[in-house]
Design a protein around this motif. Sequence first.
Motif, PDB file in Angstrom:
ATOM      1  N   PHE A  99       0.860  -1.174   0.000  1.00 44.47           N
ATOM      2  CA  PHE A  99       0.000   0.000   0.000  1.00 44.47           C
ATOM      3  C   PHE A  99       0.901   1.229   0.000  1.00 44.47           C
ATOM      4  CE2 PHE A  99      -2.940  -2.900   2.581  1.00 44.47           C
ATOM      5  CZ  PHE A  99      -3.531  -3.406   1.435  1.00 44.47           C
ATOM      6  N   THR A 100       0.706   2.102  -0.962  1.00 51.95           N
ATOM      7  CA  THR A 100       1.670   3.172  -1.163  1.00 51.95           C
ATOM      8  C   THR A 100       1.082   4.561  -0.984  1.00 51.95           C
ATOM      9  OG1 THR A 100       3.259   4.102  -2.745  1.00 51.95           O
ATOM     10  CG2 THR A 100       1.280   3.087  -3.652  1.00 51.95           C
ATOM     11  N   ASP A 101       1.799   5.405  -0.268  1.00 51.07           N
ATOM     12  CA  ASP A 101       1.434   6.812  -0.152  1.00 51.07           C
ATOM     13  C   ASP A 101       1.644   7.494  -1.504  1.00 51.07           C
ATOM     14  OD1 ASP A 101       1.276   7.955   2.959  1.00 51.07           O
ATOM     15  OD2 ASP A 101       2.292   6.044   2.759  1.00 51.07           O
ATOM     16  N   ILE A 102       0.708   8.351  -1.875  1.00 56.24           N
ATOM     17  CA  ILE A 102       0.891   9.175  -3.066  1.00 56.24           C
ATOM     18  C   ILE A 102       0.909  10.632  -2.636  1.00 56.24           C
ATOM     19  CG2 ILE A 102      -0.006   7.534  -4.743  1.00 56.24           C
ATOM     20  CD1 ILE A 102      -2.706   8.862  -4.541  1.00 56.24           C
ATOM     21  N   LYS A 103       1.838  11.409  -3.231  1.00 58.27           N
ATOM     22  CA  LYS A 103       2.060  12.792  -2.761  1.00 58.27           C
ATOM     23  C   LYS A 103       2.198  12.785  -1.239  1.00 58.27           C
ATOM     24  CE  LYS A 103       1.236  15.079  -6.769  1.00 58.27           C
ATOM     25  NZ  LYS A 103       2.052  16.092  -7.459  1.00 58.27           N
ATOM     26  N   LYS A 104       3.162  12.037  -0.751  1.00 59.42           N
ATOM     27  CA  LYS A 104       3.263  11.740   0.671  1.00 59.42           C
ATOM     28  C   LYS A 104       3.501  12.980   1.527  1.00 59.42           C
ATOM     29  CE  LYS A 104       6.982  10.078   2.624  1.00 59.42           C
ATOM     30  NZ  LYS A 104       7.544  11.277   3.266  1.00 59.42           N
ATOM     31  N   LYS A 105       3.123  12.845   2.790  1.00 58.82           N
ATOM     32  CA  LYS A 105       3.270  13.940   3.744  1.00 58.82           C
ATOM     33  C   LYS A 105       4.741  14.192   4.066  1.00 58.82           C
ATOM     34  CE  LYS A 105       2.299  11.047   7.857  1.00 58.82           C
ATOM     35  NZ  LYS A 105       2.248   9.727   7.270  1.00 58.82           N
ATOM     36  N   HIS A 106       5.012  15.332   4.717  1.00 56.20           N
ATOM     37  CA  HIS A 106       6.374  15.741   5.081  1.00 56.20           C
ATOM     38  C   HIS A 106       7.280  15.828   3.855  1.00 56.20           C
ATOM     39  CE1 HIS A 106       5.496  15.440   9.357  1.00 56.20           C
ATOM     40  NE2 HIS A 106       4.994  14.245   9.154  1.00 56.20           N
ATOM     41  N   SER A 107       6.727  16.276   2.754  1.00 55.41           N
ATOM     42  CA  SER A 107       7.498  16.348   1.515  1.00 55.41           C
ATOM     43  C   SER A 107       7.080  17.550   0.689  1.00 55.41           C
ATOM     44  CB  SER A 107       7.279  15.073   0.665  1.00 55.41           C
ATOM     45  OG  SER A 107       7.680  13.926   1.362  1.00 55.41           O
ATOM     46  N   ALA A 108       8.024  18.006  -0.152  1.00 52.24           N
ATOM     47  CA  ALA A 108       7.732  19.037  -1.148  1.00 52.24           C
ATOM     48  C   ALA A 108       7.515  18.356  -2.485  1.00 52.24           C
ATOM     49  CB  ALA A 108       8.885  20.029  -1.239  1.00 52.24           C
ATOM     50  N   HIS A 109       6.486  18.778  -3.196  1.00 45.82           N
ATOM     51  CA  HIS A 109       6.159  18.160  -4.479  1.00 45.82           C
ATOM     52  C   HIS A 109       6.207  19.186  -5.609  1.00 45.82           C
ATOM     53  CE1 HIS A 109       5.107  14.379  -2.548  1.00 45.82           C
ATOM     54  NE2 HIS A 109       4.462  15.087  -1.629  1.00 45.82           N
ATOM     55  N   ALA A 110       7.078  20.169  -5.460  1.00 49.39           N
ATOM     56  CA  ALA A 110       7.198  21.192  -6.504  1.00 49.39           C
ATOM     57  C   ALA A 110       7.655  20.588  -7.828  1.00 49.39           C
ATOM     58  CB  ALA A 110       8.169  22.282  -6.057  1.00 49.39           C
ATOM     59  N   ALA A 111       8.516  19.584  -7.763  1.00 52.25           N
ATOM     60  CA  ALA A 111       9.036  18.975  -8.992  1.00 52.25           C
ATOM     61  C   ALA A 111       7.941  18.285  -9.793  1.00 52.25           C
ATOM     62  CB  ALA A 111      10.137  17.983  -8.660  1.00 52.25           C
ATOM     63  N   THR A 112       6.845  17.908  -9.104  1.00 48.79           N
ATOM     64  CA  THR A 112       5.735  17.246  -9.795  1.00 48.79           C
ATOM     65  C   THR A 112       4.448  18.052  -9.652  1.00 48.79           C
ATOM     66  OG1 THR A 112       5.324  15.908  -7.808  1.00 48.79           O
ATOM     67  CG2 THR A 112       6.709  14.940  -9.524  1.00 48.79           C
ATOM     68  N   ALA A 113       4.605  19.365  -9.553  1.00 44.95           N
ATOM     69  CA  ALA A 113       3.434  20.224  -9.358  1.00 44.95           C
ATOM     70  C   ALA A 113       2.459  20.145 -10.526  1.00 44.95           C
ATOM     71  CB  ALA A 113       3.874  21.670  -9.141  1.00 44.95           C
ATOM     72  N   ASP A 114       2.959  19.787 -11.707  1.00 45.06           N
ATOM     73  CA  ASP A 114       2.088  19.669 -12.878  1.00 45.06           C
ATOM     74  C   ASP A 114       1.451  18.285 -12.999  1.00 45.06           C
ATOM     75  OD1 ASP A 114       4.565  18.535 -13.356  1.00 45.06           O
ATOM     76  OD2 ASP A 114       4.529  18.958 -15.504  1.00 45.06           O
ATOM     77  N   VAL A 115       1.704  17.416 -12.006  1.00 45.06           N
ATOM     78  CA  VAL A 115       1.099  16.084 -11.984  1.00 45.06           C
ATOM     79  C   VAL A 115       0.090  16.055 -10.838  1.00 45.06           C
ATOM     80  CG1 VAL A 115       1.498  13.601 -11.829  1.00 45.06           C
ATOM     81  CG2 VAL A 115       3.247  15.084 -12.839  1.00 45.06           C
ATOM     82  N   SER A 116      -1.171  15.915 -11.155  1.00 44.81           N
ATOM     83  CA  SER A 116      -2.215  15.960 -10.135  1.00 44.81           C
ATOM     84  C   SER A 116      -2.165  14.728  -9.240  1.00 44.81           C
ATOM     85  CB  SER A 116      -3.590  16.052 -10.791  1.00 44.81           C
ATOM     86  OG  SER A 116      -3.895  14.831 -11.454  1.00 44.81           O
ATOM     87  N   LEU A 117      -2.872  14.801  -8.127  1.00 44.58           N
ATOM     88  CA  LEU A 117      -2.977  13.652  -7.235  1.00 44.58           C
ATOM     89  C   LEU A 117      -3.620  12.476  -7.957  1.00 44.58           C
ATOM     90  CD1 LEU A 117      -2.451  12.890  -4.223  1.00 44.58           C
ATOM     91  CD2 LEU A 117      -4.850  13.413  -3.809  1.00 44.58           C
ATOM     92  N   ALA A 118      -4.641  12.751  -8.764  1.00 39.96           N
ATOM     93  CA  ALA A 118      -5.306  11.684  -9.511  1.00 39.96           C
ATOM     94  C   ALA A 118      -4.355  11.033 -10.508  1.00 39.96           C
ATOM     95  CB  ALA A 118      -6.535  12.236 -10.229  1.00 39.96           C
ATOM     96  N   GLU A 119      -3.541  11.836 -11.189  1.00 40.14           N
ATOM     97  CA  GLU A 119      -2.592  11.269 -12.146  1.00 40.14           C
ATOM     98  C   GLU A 119      -1.496  10.485 -11.432  1.00 40.14           C
ATOM     99  OE1 GLU A 119      -2.775  11.093 -15.442  1.00 40.14           O
ATOM    100  OE2 GLU A 119      -4.752  12.018 -15.230  1.00 40.14           O
ATOM    101  N   THR A 120      -1.115  10.948 -10.253  1.00 41.07           N
ATOM    102  CA  THR A 120      -0.143  10.194  -9.458  1.00 41.07           C
ATOM    103  C   THR A 120      -0.718   8.834  -9.066  1.00 41.07           C
ATOM    104  OG1 THR A 120       0.717  12.273  -8.569  1.00 41.07           O
ATOM    105  CG2 THR A 120       1.341  10.267  -7.422  1.00 41.07           C
ATOM    106  N   ALA A 121      -1.994   8.836  -8.688  1.00 36.82           N
ATOM    107  CA  ALA A 121      -2.667   7.586  -8.344  1.00 36.82           C
ATOM    108  C   ALA A 121      -2.713   6.643  -9.540  1.00 36.82           C
ATOM    109  CB  ALA A 121      -4.078   7.878  -7.842  1.00 36.82           C
ATOM    110  N   LYS A 122      -3.017   7.193 -10.711  1.00 34.07           N
ATOM    111  CA  LYS A 122      -3.048   6.357 -11.920  1.00 34.07           C
ATOM    112  C   LYS A 122      -1.677   5.752 -12.209  1.00 34.07           C
ATOM    113  CE  LYS A 122      -6.803   8.823 -14.309  1.00 34.07           C
ATOM    114  NZ  LYS A 122      -7.143   9.669 -15.478  1.00 34.07           N
ATOM    115  N   ALA A 123      -0.625   6.530 -11.977  1.00 32.37           N
ATOM    116  CA  ALA A 123       0.725   6.010 -12.190  1.00 32.37           C
ATOM    117  C   ALA A 123       1.033   4.872 -11.224  1.00 32.37           C
ATOM    118  CB  ALA A 123       1.747   7.129 -12.033  1.00 32.37           C
TER     119      ALA A 123
END
Length: 269
Positions: free
Chosen positions: A157-181
Amino acid sequence: MSFSLSDTFPHRKPLIAMIHVPALPGTPAYRNNWPTVLKKVQEEAELLTAAGVDVLLLENMHDTPYSARTVGPEIVSSMTAVALAVKTIAPHLPCGIQVLAGANQAALAVALAADLQFIRAEGFVFGHLADEGWMNSDAADLLRYRRNIGAEHIAIFTDIKKKHSAHAATADVSLAETAKAAHFFRADGLIVTGTATGSEAKPEDLAAVKKACPELPLLVGSGISPENVEQYLPFADAFIVGSALKKEGYWANELDPERVEKMVTALAK
């Protein structure tokens, strides 16, 4: 292998209770108190089991500061001993493990040795900047490792856009698209969190992920309490709860039996 939630958990929308393992050997907060560490996790397992939680999840939360991706053999062996100690108290409950930070192969090794049912994995897809430093995604290596050690029955079971992190490098990738990946890369379940331990996930985030990946189990990984759990019920398939079970709702405090009872009751409705 594709997992349904019922493969891993016997109850619908289970309460997964965190056990924050005391600091382990070799870490800054360890106090040369190994027997006390084992006694502590067993006491917590006994309290949680008696209260009626559905699942246990072990995590080396007190091992700050964490190393990114790799841990020493002392952590792997200690977490294996901890898992086996907990199973003597709650042999009938499903149990999982997370080894911080992002030491997902170590978690799989422990899960296999201790006959656990799942791991919680960080950084499965998309690199990100965590407070431990940059983490590359590890889905390819992790799933190959799982196959190589014969652990394909253990769910990831995997965290997506996990907490305690910066996601600026993937700011153009939505949470839904991250889930699909993550789905495309063969995750067995998805975990959505708030921005930090104990912070609430957004119900709209869960709705977006559920819509994007209806086939995968969706777990809420932070911020759940008896007061807010109802808003997540339409979307979430399981609830990982740690801070809300502790005194004053703070993760590092002792378990509060009254809080545990309230949480169990809230999800039993």
